[in-house]
Design a protein around this motif. Structure first.
Motif, short mmCIF file in Angstrom:
data_model
loop_
_atom_site.label_atom_id
_atom_site.label_comp_id
_atom_site.label_asym_id
_atom_site.label_seq_id
_atom_site.Cartn_x
_atom_site.Cartn_y
_atom_site.Cartn_z
N LEU A 79 43.54 36.49 29.26
CA LEU A 79 44.71 36.93 30.01
C LEU A 79 44.89 38.44 29.92
O LEU A 79 45.29 39.09 30.89
N ALA A 80 44.59 39.02 28.76
CA ALA A 80 44.73 40.47 28.59
C ALA A 80 43.72 41.24 29.44
O ALA A 80 43.97 42.39 29.82
N LEU A 81 42.58 40.63 29.73
CA LEU A 81 41.55 41.30 30.53
C LEU A 81 41.81 41.19 32.03
O LEU A 81 41.11 41.81 32.83
N LEU A 82 42.78 40.37 32.41
CA LEU A 82 43.13 40.21 33.82
C LEU A 82 44.51 40.80 34.07
O LEU A 82 45.43 40.59 33.29
N SER A 83 44.67 41.53 35.16
CA SER A 83 46.00 42.00 35.53
C SER A 83 46.81 40.80 36.01
O SER A 83 46.25 39.75 36.32
N PRO A 84 48.14 40.93 36.09
CA PRO A 84 48.94 39.80 36.59
C PRO A 84 48.48 39.31 37.97
O PRO A 84 48.44 38.11 38.22
N GLU A 85 48.09 40.24 38.84
CA GLU A 85 47.62 39.84 40.17
C GLU A 85 46.32 39.06 40.07
O GLU A 85 46.11 38.08 40.76
N GLU A 86 45.41 39.51 39.18
CA GLU A 86 44.13 38.83 39.01
C GLU A 86 44.35 37.45 38.39
O GLU A 86 43.69 36.48 38.77
N THR A 87 45.26 37.36 37.44
CA THR A 87 45.55 36.08 36.80
C THR A 87 46.02 35.08 37.84
O THR A 87 45.59 33.93 37.87
N THR A 88 46.90 35.53 38.73
CA THR A 88 47.39 34.66 39.79
C THR A 88 46.25 34.20 40.68
O THR A 88 46.16 33.03 41.04
N LYS A 89 45.34 35.11 40.99
CA LYS A 89 44.21 34.80 41.85
C LYS A 89 43.30 33.74 41.23
O LYS A 89 42.71 32.92 41.94
N PHE A 90 43.18 33.73 39.90
CA PHE A 90 42.24 32.83 39.24
C PHE A 90 42.89 31.59 38.63
O PHE A 90 42.27 30.86 37.89
N ARG A 91 44.13 31.34 38.98
CA ARG A 91 44.79 30.17 38.43
C ARG A 91 44.18 28.86 38.91
O ARG A 91 44.39 27.82 38.31
N GLY A 92 43.41 28.89 39.97
CA GLY A 92 42.74 27.69 40.46
C GLY A 92 41.48 27.34 39.69
O GLY A 92 40.92 26.27 39.86
N ILE A 93 41.04 28.24 38.82
CA ILE A 93 39.86 27.96 38.00
C ILE A 93 40.22 26.83 37.03
O ILE A 93 41.33 26.75 36.52
N LEU B 273 36.37 42.22 34.73
CA LEU B 273 36.21 40.78 34.53
C LEU B 273 36.48 40.02 35.82
O LEU B 273 35.72 39.12 36.19
N ALA B 274 37.54 40.38 36.52
CA ALA B 274 37.86 39.71 37.79
C ALA B 274 36.71 39.86 38.77
O ALA B 274 36.35 38.91 39.47
N GLY B 275 36.11 41.04 38.83
CA GLY B 275 34.97 41.26 39.71
C GLY B 275 33.79 40.37 39.35
O GLY B 275 33.15 39.78 40.23
N LYS B 276 33.53 40.24 38.05
CA LYS B 276 32.41 39.40 37.60
C LYS B 276 32.68 37.92 37.92
O LYS B 276 31.79 37.21 38.36
N VAL B 277 33.93 37.48 37.69
CA VAL B 277 34.28 36.08 37.96
C VAL B 277 34.07 35.77 39.44
O VAL B 277 33.51 34.74 39.80
N CYS B 278 34.51 36.67 40.30
CA CYS B 278 34.31 36.47 41.75
C CYS B 278 32.83 36.51 42.13
O CYS B 278 32.34 35.64 42.85
#
Length: 196
Positions: A137-151, A113-118
């Protein structure tokens, strides 16, 4: 009480298996406009909150205050919130659930999911429920969630906005409710920052 459009689609079919002609003398309730419209298309008279299209809004209807001793059937998806059941039971109603469909997360591999969002350059996400946000949130790791908090997240209620804030998202727009019109209205007011 019908809690969603899917509950109308699947639940009415199940109910019609038991009653080829729907029973008369029942009070039909719908949480949202779309559910109410779908029930009306079956020839039913439906009560629904006018503004607060939520479980809490439905529970404020005067006709659901004096339910002691009455039987209530909640037609819904599996899982989700239990507010209606708990409050109506506390008011003395005998409450049963008909779980007629199940929501599930898409089967995505870790990081997919993170790859698709990017890759797609996603900047705005519309979330129609708390359960949908929990699935995201379950589909994103904690690191990915942090990365996408600006969405920018567009959510249907203050309750879901609180879940998003607790998860670390800071760019949240709260729509009036979860209807398509309200969510699209919130989207029209959304202006990504110049860095987006």
């Amino acid at each position: 009480i019908i809690v969603s459009a899917n509950a109308v689609r699947f639940g009415i079919a199940w109910i019609e298996d038991y009653w080829p002609q729907l029973p008369v003398g029942l009070n039909w309730y719908a949480v949202g406009e779309r559910s109410a419209a779908l029930l009306a298309s079956h020839g039913l008279t439906v009560m629904s909150p006018e503004l607060d299209l939520s479980s809490e809004g439905l529970l404020r209807l005067p006709s659901l205050n004096g339910v002691a001793g009455q039987r209530v059937l909640i037609v819904r998806g599996q899982g989700g919130r239990t507010t209606l059941r708990e409050e109506l039971s506390a008011r003395g109603a005998r409450v049963d659930d008909l779980a007629c469909y199940r929501r599930s997360r898409p089967p995505l591999a870790a990081g997919e999911l993170a790859g698709k969002v990017c890759h797609w350059g996603v900047r705005i996400v519309l979330i129609s429920s708390g359960e949908g946000l929990q699935n995201l949130l379950a589909l994103l790791s904690p690191e990915e969630t942090t990365k996408f908090r600006g969405i920018i997240l567009i959510v249907p209620s203050q309750r879901v906005a609180g879940i998003a804030r607790d998860a670390g998202f800071s760019r949240i727009i709260t729509a009036e409710n979860a209807t398509d019109g309200a969510m699209l209205g919130a989207l029209e007011t959304c202006k990504p920052s110049s860095g987006d």
